[in-house]
Design a protein around this motif. Sequence first.
Motif, short mmCIF file in Angstrom:
data_model
loop_
_atom_site.label_atom_id
_atom_site.label_comp_id
_atom_site.label_asym_id
_atom_site.label_seq_id
_atom_site.Cartn_x
_atom_site.Cartn_y
_atom_site.Cartn_z
N VAL A 65 0.86 -1.18 0.00
CA VAL A 65 0.00 0.00 0.00
C VAL A 65 0.90 1.23 0.00
O VAL A 65 1.69 1.43 0.93
CB VAL A 65 -0.93 0.02 1.23
N ILE A 66 0.78 2.05 -1.04
CA ILE A 66 1.63 3.24 -1.20
C ILE A 66 0.84 4.46 -0.75
O ILE A 66 -0.28 4.69 -1.20
CB ILE A 66 2.05 3.41 -2.67
N VAL A 67 1.43 5.25 0.13
CA VAL A 67 0.70 6.38 0.69
C VAL A 67 1.66 7.55 0.90
O VAL A 67 2.84 7.36 1.18
CB VAL A 67 0.02 5.95 2.01
N ALA A 74 -0.64 -2.50 8.48
CA ALA A 74 -1.74 -3.37 8.06
C ALA A 74 -1.87 -4.51 9.06
O ALA A 74 -0.88 -5.02 9.59
CB ALA A 74 -1.45 -3.92 6.66
N ARG A 75 -3.11 -4.90 9.32
CA ARG A 75 -3.33 -5.98 10.28
C ARG A 75 -3.67 -7.28 9.56
O ARG A 75 -4.27 -7.28 8.48
CB ARG A 75 -4.46 -5.62 11.26
N PRO A 132 -0.12 -6.85 3.68
CA PRO A 132 0.61 -5.99 2.75
C PRO A 132 1.58 -5.08 3.49
O PRO A 132 1.34 -4.70 4.63
CB PRO A 132 -0.51 -5.16 2.09
N ALA A 133 2.68 -4.77 2.83
CA ALA A 133 3.59 -3.77 3.37
C ALA A 133 3.00 -2.38 3.15
O ALA A 133 2.22 -2.18 2.22
CB ALA A 133 4.95 -3.88 2.68
N ILE A 134 3.36 -1.44 3.99
CA ILE A 134 3.01 -0.04 3.79
C ILE A 134 4.25 0.68 3.28
O ILE A 134 5.34 0.54 3.87
CB ILE A 134 2.52 0.63 5.09
N ALA A 135 4.11 1.44 2.19
CA ALA A 135 5.23 2.20 1.63
C ALA A 135 4.88 3.68 1.69
O ALA A 135 3.90 4.12 1.08
CB ALA A 135 5.49 1.77 0.19
N VAL A 136 5.65 4.45 2.45
CA VAL A 136 5.40 5.87 2.66
C VAL A 136 6.28 6.69 1.72
O VAL A 136 7.51 6.52 1.72
CB VAL A 136 5.68 6.28 4.11
N VAL A 137 5.66 7.55 0.92
CA VAL A 137 6.40 8.41 0.00
C VAL A 137 6.68 9.74 0.70
O VAL A 137 5.76 10.43 1.15
CB VAL A 137 5.60 8.66 -1.30
N SER A 138 7.98 10.11 0.78
CA SER A 138 8.33 11.36 1.46
C SER A 138 9.64 11.89 0.90
O SER A 138 10.63 11.16 0.81
CB SER A 138 8.47 11.14 2.97
N GLU A 195 4.04 -6.02 10.90
CA GLU A 195 4.32 -7.44 10.69
C GLU A 195 5.28 -7.62 9.52
O GLU A 195 6.10 -8.53 9.51
CB GLU A 195 3.01 -8.17 10.43
N VAL A 196 5.15 -6.74 8.53
CA VAL A 196 6.07 -6.68 7.39
C VAL A 196 6.72 -5.31 7.45
O VAL A 196 6.03 -4.31 7.61
CB VAL A 196 5.31 -6.86 6.05
N PRO A 197 8.05 -5.21 7.35
CA PRO A 197 8.71 -3.91 7.50
C PRO A 197 8.12 -2.83 6.61
O PRO A 197 7.84 -3.06 5.43
CB PRO A 197 10.16 -4.21 7.12
N THR A 198 7.90 -1.65 7.18
CA THR A 198 7.42 -0.51 6.42
C THR A 198 8.53 0.00 5.51
O THR A 198 9.70 0.03 5.90
CB THR A 198 6.96 0.60 7.38
N LEU A 199 8.16 0.40 4.29
CA LEU A 199 9.12 0.96 3.36
C LEU A 199 8.98 2.48 3.35
O LEU A 199 7.87 3.01 3.53
CB LEU A 199 8.88 0.42 1.94
N VAL A 200 10.06 3.17 3.12
CA VAL A 200 10.07 4.61 2.93
C VAL A 200 10.61 4.89 1.53
O VAL A 200 11.76 4.55 1.24
CB VAL A 200 10.92 5.33 4.00
N LEU A 201 9.79 5.45 0.67
CA LEU A 201 10.16 5.77 -0.70
C LEU A 201 10.59 7.22 -0.77
O LEU A 201 9.81 8.13 -0.43
CB LEU A 201 8.98 5.52 -1.64
#
Length: 260
Positions: A79-81, A94-95, A113-119, A135-141
């Motif tokens: 999930v890209i946010v 995500a749960r 799903p992983a969460i991917a934060v755009v910053s 539960e799955v490492p968060t990504l930082v884009l």
Amino acid sequence: MRRLFPQQTAPGDDREWALSELADAYAYPTEGLLPDGWLRANMVASADGAAHHGGRSRPLSGPADMRVFGVLRALADVVIVGAETVREERYRPARRRAEFTERRLAAGQTTVPAIAVVSASLHLDFSLPLFTEPEVPTLVLTGAKAPRAGLAAARAAGAEVVVAGDEAGVDPSRVRRELAGRGFTRLLTEGGPRLLGLFATAGVVDELCLTTSPRITVGTAPRVMSGPEIDAPQEFALTDLLEDGGFLFGRYRRARQDTE
């Protein structure tokens, strides 16, 4: 929930669909996932076109919309946010959902799903559960010229930093390539409007899932996409239209001529 388009061969009963039925209705296409993945956007808008009320989308939502929201997340690899949306909507990891565990494992996906934060600025609170408890490492884009202190803080918090641009910000096409290269091909973005506008302007949005809420807000909130006007409107085709309690759930796919 009832289907308005495509028209059913037999009249359907107006009832709450099982989660498995919603998942089948919103399944990702079997083609087009490689090499750069399939980017789906999911947004809600008021009947007068606002993307949020008081800075948040929840006042526009309802039970059926939240069910669809949850199903779309459960189908996605990532999930890209945008960072602003993370701050305003108070994003959490995500749960895990038992109803989808078997389906995800059968598809070769992680349990959530992983969460991917755009910053670009990396002005994020890395002490939040989104970074400390996933539960799955968060990504930082982010971009190659992002602040070094922010990069260090993200990594120290356990986030996976993904460089997807040569400047401070990200290149939308490169975002897709970088995520697909990590095995994330079922892509979902939940905005906000500026991030979705960035993706749409670059022509990398394959599908838009748009909930139209039977509420009006007036005010000056942005539309679901925000940014400079593009040279010519992009063509999308309506593939599905569902209705529940006055909420309309449209699914639009980028027209063929825009993908060739």
